[in-house]
Design a protein around this motif. Structure first.
Motif, PDB file in Angstrom:
ATOM      1  N   SER A   1       0.839  -1.200   0.000  1.00  0.00           N
ATOM      2  CA  SER A   1       0.000   0.000   0.000  1.00  0.00           C
ATOM      3  C   SER A   1       0.878   1.255   0.000  1.00  0.00           C
ATOM      4  CB  SER A   1      -0.925  -0.007   1.216  1.00  0.00           C
ATOM      5  OG  SER A   1      -1.549   1.230   1.395  1.00  0.00           O
ATOM      6  N   HIS A   2       1.859   1.262   0.882  1.00  0.00           N
ATOM      7  CA  HIS A   2       2.773   2.407   0.986  1.00  0.00           C
ATOM      8  C   HIS A   2       3.515   2.626  -0.330  1.00  0.00           C
ATOM      9  CE1 HIS A   2       5.567   5.235   2.804  1.00  0.00           C
ATOM     10  NE2 HIS A   2       6.546   4.526   2.275  1.00  0.00           N
ATOM     11  N   ASP A   3       4.068   1.551  -0.882  1.00  0.00           N
ATOM     12  CA  ASP A   3       4.826   1.670  -2.131  1.00  0.00           C
ATOM     13  C   ASP A   3       3.942   2.164  -3.277  1.00  0.00           C
ATOM     14  OD1 ASP A   3       7.058   0.746  -0.780  1.00  0.00           O
ATOM     15  OD2 ASP A   3       6.936  -1.288  -1.596  1.00  0.00           O
ATOM     16  N   LEU A   4       2.772   1.548  -3.441  1.00  0.00           N
ATOM     17  CA  LEU A   4       1.876   1.930  -4.535  1.00  0.00           C
ATOM     18  C   LEU A   4       1.385   3.368  -4.387  1.00  0.00           C
ATOM     19  CD1 LEU A   4      -0.143  -1.393  -4.774  1.00  0.00           C
ATOM     20  CD2 LEU A   4       1.379  -0.471  -6.541  1.00  0.00           C
ATOM     21  N   GLU A   5       1.072   3.757  -3.163  1.00  0.00           N
ATOM     22  CA  GLU A   5       0.598   5.122  -2.913  1.00  0.00           C
ATOM     23  C   GLU A   5       1.667   6.159  -3.268  1.00  0.00           C
ATOM     24  OE1 GLU A   5      -1.411   7.741   0.676  1.00  0.00           O
ATOM     25  OE2 GLU A   5      -0.634   5.748   1.113  1.00  0.00           O
ATOM     26  N   ASN A   6       2.931   5.795  -3.061  1.00  0.00           N
ATOM     27  CA  ASN A   6       4.042   6.706  -3.360  1.00  0.00           C
ATOM     28  C   ASN A   6       4.535   6.597  -4.798  1.00  0.00           C
ATOM     29  OD1 ASN A   6       4.171   7.915  -0.825  1.00  0.00           O
ATOM     30  ND2 ASN A   6       5.393   6.233  -0.006  1.00  0.00           N
ATOM     31  N   GLY A   7       3.865   5.783  -5.611  1.00  0.00           N
ATOM     32  CA  GLY A   7       4.259   5.644  -7.004  1.00  0.00           C
ATOM     33  C   GLY A   7       5.443   4.729  -7.224  1.00  0.00           C
ATOM     34  N   ASP A   8       5.833   3.979  -6.188  1.00  0.00           N
ATOM     35  CA  ASP A   8       6.945   3.038  -6.304  1.00  0.00           C
ATOM     36  C   ASP A   8       6.415   1.655  -6.699  1.00  0.00           C
ATOM     37  OD1 ASP A   8       8.654   5.057  -5.413  1.00  0.00           O
ATOM     38  OD2 ASP A   8       8.388   4.479  -3.320  1.00  0.00           O
ATOM     39  N   THR A   9       7.296   0.823  -7.209  1.00  0.00           N
ATOM     40  CA  THR A   9       6.931  -0.549  -7.526  1.00  0.00           C
ATOM     41  C   THR A   9       7.240  -1.417  -6.318  1.00  0.00           C
ATOM     42  OG1 THR A   9       7.470  -0.198  -9.850  1.00  0.00           O
ATOM     43  CG2 THR A   9       7.342  -2.484  -9.094  1.00  0.00           C
ATOM     44  N   PRO A  10       6.226  -2.092  -5.755  1.00  0.00           N
ATOM     45  CA  PRO A  10       6.473  -2.948  -4.600  1.00  0.00           C
ATOM     46  C   PRO A  10       7.337  -4.155  -4.965  1.00  0.00           C
ATOM     47  CG  PRO A  10       4.119  -2.525  -4.885  1.00  0.00           C
ATOM     48  CD  PRO A  10       4.821  -2.027  -6.123  1.00  0.00           C
ATOM     49  N   SER A  11       7.911  -4.781  -3.964  1.00  0.00           N
ATOM     50  CA  SER A  11       8.643  -6.028  -4.169  1.00  0.00           C
ATOM     51  C   SER A  11       7.684  -7.072  -4.737  1.00  0.00           C
ATOM     52  CB  SER A  11       9.191  -6.553  -2.844  1.00  0.00           C
ATOM     53  OG  SER A  11      10.005  -5.598  -2.231  1.00  0.00           O
ATOM     54  N   GLN A  12       8.247  -8.092  -5.342  1.00  0.00           N
ATOM     55  CA  GLN A  12       7.427  -9.174  -5.889  1.00  0.00           C
ATOM     56  C   GLN A  12       6.565  -9.767  -4.775  1.00  0.00           C
ATOM     57  OE1 GLN A  12       7.225  -9.551  -8.969  1.00  0.00           O
ATOM     58  NE2 GLN A  12       6.175 -11.473  -9.236  1.00  0.00           N
ATOM     59  N   PRO A  13       5.250  -9.917  -4.992  1.00  0.00           N
ATOM     60  CA  PRO A  13       4.395 -10.471  -3.937  1.00  0.00           C
ATOM     61  C   PRO A  13       4.713 -11.942  -3.659  1.00  0.00           C
ATOM     62  CG  PRO A  13       3.149 -10.185  -5.970  1.00  0.00           C
ATOM     63  CD  PRO A  13       4.505  -9.588  -6.193  1.00  0.00           C
ATOM     64  N   THR A  14       4.536 -12.336  -2.411  1.00  0.00           N
ATOM     65  CA  THR A  14       4.746 -13.730  -2.030  1.00  0.00           C
ATOM     66  C   THR A  14       3.594 -14.585  -2.552  1.00  0.00           C
ATOM     67  OG1 THR A  14       3.564 -13.475   0.057  1.00  0.00           O
ATOM     68  CG2 THR A  14       5.954 -13.047   0.095  1.00  0.00           C
ATOM     69  N   PRO A  15       3.798 -15.892  -2.654  1.00  0.00           N
ATOM     70  CA  PRO A  15       2.686 -16.775  -3.056  1.00  0.00           C
ATOM     71  C   PRO A  15       1.486 -16.674  -2.095  1.00  0.00           C
ATOM     72  CG  PRO A  15       4.776 -17.947  -3.209  1.00  0.00           C
ATOM     73  CD  PRO A  15       5.066 -16.630  -2.550  1.00  0.00           C
ATOM     74  N   GLU A  16       1.754 -16.478  -0.813  1.00  0.00           N
ATOM     75  CA  GLU A  16       0.674 -16.344   0.172  1.00  0.00           C
ATOM     76  C   GLU A  16      -0.132 -15.070  -0.090  1.00  0.00           C
ATOM     77  OE1 GLU A  16       3.911 -18.856   1.767  1.00  0.00           O
ATOM     78  OE2 GLU A  16       3.925 -16.815   0.975  1.00  0.00           O
ATOM     79  N   PHE A  17       0.562 -14.002  -0.456  1.00  0.00           N
ATOM     80  CA  PHE A  17      -0.109 -12.743  -0.765  1.00  0.00           C
ATOM     81  C   PHE A  17      -0.986 -12.906  -2.004  1.00  0.00           C
ATOM     82  CE2 PHE A  17      -0.547  -8.478  -2.449  1.00  0.00           C
ATOM     83  CZ  PHE A  17      -0.759  -7.710  -1.305  1.00  0.00           C
ATOM     84  N   LEU A  18      -0.454 -13.534  -3.025  1.00  0.00           N
ATOM     85  CA  LEU A  18      -1.225 -13.742  -4.260  1.00  0.00           C
ATOM     86  C   LEU A  18      -2.430 -14.647  -4.015  1.00  0.00           C
ATOM     87  CD1 LEU A  18       1.682 -14.066  -6.836  1.00  0.00           C
ATOM     88  CD2 LEU A  18       0.115 -12.129  -6.535  1.00  0.00           C
ATOM     89  N   ALA A  19      -2.317 -15.590  -3.089  1.00  0.00           N
ATOM     90  CA  ALA A  19      -3.461 -16.440  -2.749  1.00  0.00           C
ATOM     91  C   ALA A  19      -4.538 -15.634  -2.024  1.00  0.00           C
ATOM     92  CB  ALA A  19      -3.017 -17.617  -1.888  1.00  0.00           C
ATOM     93  N   ALA A  20      -4.123 -14.707  -1.173  1.00  0.00           N
ATOM     94  CA  ALA A  20      -5.078 -13.867  -0.434  1.00  0.00           C
ATOM     95  C   ALA A  20      -5.682 -12.782  -1.317  1.00  0.00           C
ATOM     96  CB  ALA A  20      -4.390 -13.225   0.770  1.00  0.00           C
ATOM     97  N   PHE A  21      -4.924 -12.300  -2.285  1.00  0.00           N
ATOM     98  CA  PHE A  21      -5.360 -11.219  -3.173  1.00  0.00           C
ATOM     99  C   PHE A  21      -5.128 -11.639  -4.623  1.00  0.00           C
ATOM    100  CE2 PHE A  21      -3.742  -9.385   0.768  1.00  0.00           C
ATOM    101  CZ  PHE A  21      -4.854  -8.682   1.216  1.00  0.00           C
ATOM    102  N   PRO A  22      -5.903 -12.591  -5.127  1.00  0.00           N
ATOM    103  CA  PRO A  22      -5.670 -13.076  -6.488  1.00  0.00           C
ATOM    104  C   PRO A  22      -5.777 -11.928  -7.504  1.00  0.00           C
ATOM    105  CG  PRO A  22      -7.390 -14.362  -5.387  1.00  0.00           C
ATOM    106  CD  PRO A  22      -7.057 -13.217  -4.494  1.00  0.00           C
TER     107      PRO A  22
END
Length: 167
Positions: A29-50
């Protein structure tokens, strides 16, 4: 002119794995709000937020927000181990100006399924105004269950009571 605020403060406990997902969500959220590219999401994150778009791994996550171009939970966040309960983390969230109840409820619902299967997580929030404005004050509550989220404002409860409904 008047300033309007949504305020809230609450804490809950969850597993360390759930806490890690919440931390990853706040960092994204912080990265996206600041216009930065976040780190690659974890598999657990992608499962929670497909992802809703195959070329954007964050597309499922930004659907939590009223404005996907401004992905902010509107709170300060702190997490840590619960000293008297090994394997349990305490999450605290608070804000005096831009608390986002719906986005926070969705975050908890998606990240803390193990915890909300055991017992729901709830919180309250308040609406205030820097000046005495009609309907400038109020509040509400949210309950996050494993299978649903319920959010209601005091205005809705008051309307129901005034109409003779049962609370």
């Amino acid at each position: 002119m008047a300033d309007y605020y949504t305020q809230g403060s609450f804490a809950f406990t969850c597993s360390h794995a759930e806490m890690a997902l919440i931390e990853e969500a706040f960092q994204a959220s912080h990265d996206l709000e600041n216009g930065d590219t976040p780190s690659q999401p974890t598999p657990e994150f992608l499962a929670a937020f497909p992802p809703t778009s195959p070329d954007d791994p964050w597309s499922g996550f930004v659907t939590l927000f009223d404005d996907p171009e401004f992905p902010s939970f509107g709170v300060e966040f702190e997490g840590g181990n619960t000293l008297d309960q090994p394997g349990v983390s305490t999450v605290s969230m608070w804000s005096m100006i831009d608390f986002q109840p719906a986005a926070l409820a969705a975050l908890i619902h998606r990240c803390c399924q193990e915890t909300v299967r055991q017992a729901p997580i709830g919180f309250e929030f308040g609406f205030s105004c820097s000046r005495a404005r009609r309907d400038g004050f109020g509040g509400g509550w949210c309950a996050v269950f494993a299978d649903r989220i319920e959010i209601e404002t005091t205005r809705q409860a008051l309307s129901l009571a005034l109409e003779g409904g049962i609370l």
